[in-house]
Design a protein around this motif. Structure first.
Motif, PDB file in Angstrom:
ATOM      1  N   SER A  73       0.659  -1.464  -0.003  1.00 39.16           N
ATOM      2  CA  SER A  73      -0.119  -0.035   0.124  1.00 39.16           C
ATOM      3  C   SER A  73       0.992   1.369   0.145  1.00 39.16           C
ATOM      4  O   SER A  73       0.534   2.194  -0.562  1.00 39.16           O
ATOM      5  CB  SER A  73      -0.941  -0.008   1.100  1.00 39.16           C
ATOM      6  N   ALA A  74       2.195   1.149   0.524  1.00 41.41           N
ATOM      7  CA  ALA A  74       2.770   2.195   0.302  1.00 41.41           C
ATOM      8  C   ALA A  74       3.174   2.846  -0.840  1.00 41.41           C
ATOM      9  O   ALA A  74       3.477   3.877  -0.937  1.00 41.41           O
ATOM     10  CB  ALA A  74       4.165   1.927   1.365  1.00 41.41           C
ATOM     11  N   GLY A 112       1.053   3.212  -3.274  1.00 40.74           N
ATOM     12  CA  GLY A 112      -0.217   3.471  -3.391  1.00 40.74           C
ATOM     13  C   GLY A 112      -0.407   4.796  -3.975  1.00 40.74           C
ATOM     14  O   GLY A 112       0.412   5.541  -4.561  1.00 40.74           O
ATOM     15  N   LYS A 113      -1.582   5.406  -3.549  1.00 43.58           N
ATOM     16  CA  LYS A 113      -2.013   6.612  -4.297  1.00 43.58           C
ATOM     17  C   LYS A 113      -1.244   7.666  -4.034  1.00 43.58           C
ATOM     18  O   LYS A 113      -1.136   8.898  -4.619  1.00 43.58           O
ATOM     19  CB  LYS A 113      -3.566   6.843  -4.050  1.00 43.58           C
ATOM     20  N   ASP A 114      -0.636   7.994  -2.581  1.00 42.29           N
ATOM     21  CA  ASP A 114      -0.053   9.090  -2.341  1.00 42.29           C
ATOM     22  C   ASP A 114       1.490   9.122  -2.949  1.00 42.29           C
ATOM     23  O   ASP A 114       2.261   8.632  -2.186  1.00 42.29           O
ATOM     24  CB  ASP A 114      -0.128   9.447  -0.757  1.00 42.29           C
ATOM     25  N   GLN A 137       2.422   6.057   7.363  1.00 40.44           N
ATOM     26  CA  GLN A 137       1.610   5.217   6.691  1.00 40.44           C
ATOM     27  C   GLN A 137       1.315   4.012   7.801  1.00 40.44           C
ATOM     28  O   GLN A 137       1.948   3.654   8.442  1.00 40.44           O
ATOM     29  CB  GLN A 137       2.701   4.270   5.550  1.00 40.44           C
ATOM     30  N   LYS A 190      -8.459   4.520   3.591  1.00 38.76           N
ATOM     31  CA  LYS A 190      -7.613   5.512   3.344  1.00 38.76           C
ATOM     32  C   LYS A 190      -6.578   5.238   2.298  1.00 38.76           C
ATOM     33  O   LYS A 190      -6.288   5.968   1.316  1.00 38.76           O
ATOM     34  CB  LYS A 190      -6.717   5.676   4.698  1.00 38.76           C
ATOM     35  N   TYR A 191      -6.133   4.053   2.063  1.00 43.13           N
ATOM     36  CA  TYR A 191      -5.085   3.607   1.181  1.00 43.13           C
ATOM     37  C   TYR A 191      -5.715   2.848   0.015  1.00 43.13           C
ATOM     38  O   TYR A 191      -4.993   2.481  -0.972  1.00 43.13           O
ATOM     39  CB  TYR A 191      -4.205   2.737   1.838  1.00 43.13           C
TER      40      TYR A 191
END
Lengths: 412, 438
Positions: B33-34, B36-38, B72, B94-95
């Protein structure tokens, strides 16, 4: 139950001061160092209720052997009412009625001027508007058509006591309610060690008292709430007055009811300030300790028997305790332990009684409560009994907790 | 016991020793997830965090940290299935994935999770054991106040934190509010003269008094694990939130709020690494029901420099909630809601000169932890300070329980001449619970 006990107590006291509480050490009146006289017999208040209670409270201090001077009924011949005040260290006034004979008045004045102690209780400050020296002795009075010609109001305003000569009636009170008493002379022997503020139980809050107010010190005031029909002023509640060599303690609280509940007189704050004020008036000193269960800022505290319960009475009350029941009985126990934990002989006796209780027939919940108290105060002496209780399913956890806490070392 | 597990994760940020640790470092497991989107903060620069205790306070803290682009959140642990699952749902939402990991046992969490920092938001009886275990796992910590249920546990937490070079931030967030900081800086620089008296108003203890009969444990709640080191007790519906009204788990509003207003009172006088020398307290306990923490309390504490403090429920102090310092030139009162008052409003306009005392400045309490995790500097409320805030309240609790005045040596942290009171500086733990190393 409480009411039953109370009625019995009242009957017994009215019947002539039978000591029905033999375990109460304070009632060994023969050993009391000082003699007190309560003057009573006429009042617009329930003197038949208040006088026996005042007697018991003073005797329970362990300091006073108390006698009662009862006047003839109102309207009857007063000429033979001649108490010999000088036989006593303290005269307690619970009287508001017909004028005393001139000789008695003179005797009282010279008793006080010569160094006698006086307690002015509640409606005694309603009495004798016309008797000038009496008004100097009580400092402030009310009713009886008192007005500005009798002297100033005495109030706490902007951080100090002020004497206000504005015109107006003397004496009033709003609806009865519990109210907060605030200490104004924390270093005075009567007040030393009391909370700065404490909640007095339901009572009349005397307001607008006026009088000569000479040599008068206000020890405590209360806010007279206009929402309760009060004056919107800090009114004097506890006072001392000097008259010649005499010392006077004036308490305006402690209104007695006609029925069997006496919230104002059961209030530990009323009882303890009366006992301390009486000792100070009689001797100039106060030697009595402030009990742990004195009322606090927002918490009333009452003694339904006008004295703290004896330890055996407290344990008897605990016997049927179940979780969720009222905790009053539990608190009587913790307060008793905290009042009597001298870390020595006194506590050792207490602990022995607690350990005996733990092996008796009380509920598991009551035993678990005592085990928690033992976890705080207990000594090694408790450990063998705790071991036994660890075998009982219902008490094993608290017994384990208590014995581990007793043997725990902080420094490890 | 688990030394190989923990690698020198500080290398990860490149600010720490580059040598020793790196040699044994396994590749750090970056959650998928790290990536991911941000995209604003490279995954390798994010602080990876988990959460032990995801009730109301823990959930609030989690959202606070999760809102930071350089954090995160990856895992949660709670003895209540509902709590841990809702924490996972929040992280996954969130993720935008389903990667958040959940645990019911903190030991498993600490053994499995290769993270940087952890939020601890637990009932007080658990603070000591889990904080020591987390510090020994070399996790940096955001720990909710109070630091611990007993002074003994607080000392053990400090030992573990210092031994493991852990960065600790306490949830005493008032320190990071500008007006509290301002009040303390004015006081410590003598703007009200020499301070002799301080009033600390804390909430009135007001638990409900219902009977709470024994009832079935709700599905998904591990009640025995919730109790942990506290004495075993049947379930009476007192768990989330209401645990604060039972002495086996908490000291009530007093110990809940010591980490706020007593903390501020100490800070403004430079007393936050010492404590009172004499404590005399009086408590009033509930008259009904099963709760047993004081509902009314009044604690008078004297400090070695002669200052006296009165910590009490707010109704008992003239200024109510908050802290009021009284000096020989005036007073300053500070409370939440940006409330800052002084005997003379001009005092509040005073400038603090260049050569005067400057207190630690933090503009954001949680960000302060993240910054310190990177810099390895001390936070604005390290555990050593949190320990002194709660110690003052706990000594008050001991004075209330024993009915005696307590004399305290703040240097050796020992009660003087009262062995019975001394043993209340600690509580026995139920078998098998122990503090690691004790």
């Amino acid at each position: 139950m409480k009411k039953l006990i109370f009625s019995f107590l009242m009957l017994a006291l009215m019947a002539g001061g039978i000591f029905l509480l033999p375990s109460c050490k304070q009632n060994q009146a023969g050993k009391a160092p000082y003699k007190a006289l309560i003057v009573t017999g006429q009042n617009n208040h329930e003197w038949k209720a208040s006088t026996p209670i005042l007697k018991q409270i003073l005797e329970n201090s362990g300091l006073f052997a108390v006698e009662v001077a009862q006047s003839p009924e109102g309207g009857k011949d007063m000429s033979n009412f001649k108490p010999v005040f000088t036989k006593y260290n303290l005269v307690v006034l619970d009287y508001n009625g017909d004028a005393w004979p001139a000789e008695t008045q003179k005797n009282f004045e010279s008793y006080v001027a010569g160094g006698g102690g006086v307690v002015v209780y509640h409606a005694a400050d309603n009495a004798f508007r016309e008797w000038k020296e009496y008004n100097k002795i009580i400092g402030l009075g009310g009713w009886g058509d008192r007005n500005e010609s009798d002297g100033p109001y005495v109030r706490w305003r902007d951080g100090q006591i002020v004497r206000d000569t504005i015109a107006g009636r003397g004496g009033s009170h709003g609806r009865q309610h519990p109210f907060r008493v605030t200490t104004r002379e924390p270093e005075h022997p009567i007040m030393k060690g009391l909370p700065a503020n404490w909640l007095h139980s339901m009572d009349e809050l005397y307001s607008e008292l006026r009088g000569p107010a000479e040599n008068l010190t206000v020890l405590a005031t209360a806010w007279s709430d206009s929402a309760k029909g009060g004056t919107h002023q800090h009114e004097p509640i506890l006072m001392t007055v000097g008259y010649g060599k005499g010392r006077i303690f004036h308490t305006v609280i402690g209104h007695a009811m006609g029925d069997s509940t006496q919230p104002a007189m059961e209030c530990v704050g009323f009882i303890v300030t009366l006992q301390r004020g009486a000792e100070w008036a009689a001797t100039g000193n106060v030697t009595q300790a402030v009990p742990y269960d004195f009322p606090q800022f927002n918490t009333e505290s009452k003694w339904s028997l006008f004295r703290p319960l004896e330890f055996e009475e407290i344990l008897a009350n605990l016997k049927n305790y179940q979780p969720g029941d009222t905790r009053y009985n539990l608190q009587d126990l913790t307060n008793y332990i905290r009042n009597n934990n001298d870390g020595g002989e006194k506590y050792a006796k207490l602990e022995t009684a607690l350990l005996r209780y733990l092996q008796g027939t009380g509920t598991a919940a009551s035993k678990n409560f005592i085990l928690k108290e033992l976890s705080i105060h207990g000594t090694d002496k408790a450990l063998p009994v705790l071991k036994k209780l660890e075998k009982d399913e219902e008490t094993k956890e608290m017994a384990r907790f208590a014995s581990e806490r007793i043997t725990l070392q902080y420094s490890n | 016991m688990s030394e190989p597990k923990k690698i020198d994760r500080r290398n990860f940020f490149g600010k720490m020793a580059v040598g020793a640790g790196a040699a044994i470092t396994l590749p750090y497991i970056i959650p998928s997830s790290a990536l991911g989107k941000d995209g604003a903060v490279a995954p390798s620069n994010r602080v990876v965090m988990g959460l032990i205790g995801s009730g109301s306070m823990g959930t609030g803290d989690m959202h606070e940290f999760m809102g930071k682009p350089d954090v995160q959140m990856v895992a949660a642990c709670d003895v209540d299935k509902q709590h841990r699952e809702s924490a996972k749902a929040a992280m996954d939402a969130k993720y935008g994935n389903s990667d958040a990991r959940i645990y019911s046992d903190y030991r498993e969490f600490l053994a499995q999770e290769k993270i940087d920092a952890v939020i601890l938001a637990l009932p007080d009886q658990w603070h000591g054991i889990i904080a020591v275990a987390a510090a020994n796992a070399k996790l940096d910590i955001y720990g909710q106040k109070p630091l611990a249920r007993t002074i003994w546990e607080g000392k053990k937490i400090i030992e573990a934190v210092e031994k493991n070079n852990v960065i600790w931030q306490t949830g005493s967030w008032q320190r990071s509010e500008a007006h509290f900081h301002r009040a303390c800086e004015l006081v410590i620089n003598g703007r009200i003269g020499k301070v002799s008296f301080v009033e600390v108003g804390l909430p009135d203890g007001s638990p409900t008094y219902s009977a709470h009969p024994v009832q079935p444990v709700p599905e998904g709640l591990d009640w025995d694990m919730w109790l942990g080191p506290a004495p075993s007790a049947p379930y009476r519906g007192v768990c989330h939130w209401d645990w604060r009204w039972i002495l086996d788990y908490s000291g009530g509003q007093l110990t809940d709020w010591a980490g706020h207003h007593i903390d501020i009172a100490h800070w403004g006088l430079g007393l936050d690494r010492t404590g009172p020398i004499e404590i005399d307290a009086r408590g009033v306990y509930p008259r009904d029901g099963i709760f047993d923490v004081p509902v009314e309390y009044s604690i008078h504490a004297k400090y070695a420099n002669g200052i006296e403090m009165h910590y009490a429920n707010a109704r008992q102090v003239p200024h109510g909630m908050g802290v009021c310092w009284y000096g020989d030139k005036g007073w300053i009162h500070v409370d939440r809601g940006e409330r800052l008052f002084a005997s003379d409003p001009k005092i509040l306009e005073e400038k603090i000169g260049d050569n005067e005392i400057k207190l630690y400045r933090s503009l954001n309490h949680t960000q302060n932890l993240i910054d310190c995790i990177r810099s390895r500097e001390e936070t604005i409320t390290p555990c050593q300070v949190a320990h002194r805030s709660i110690s003052a309240a706990l000594l008050g609790e001991i004075s209330m329980l024993t009915g005696r005045k307590i004399k305290w040596n703040p240097d050796t942290q020992e009660i003087i001449d009262d062995p019975m009171a001394s043993r209340l500086l600690r509580r026995p733990f139920r078998t098998p619970w122990k503090l690691e190393g004790n």
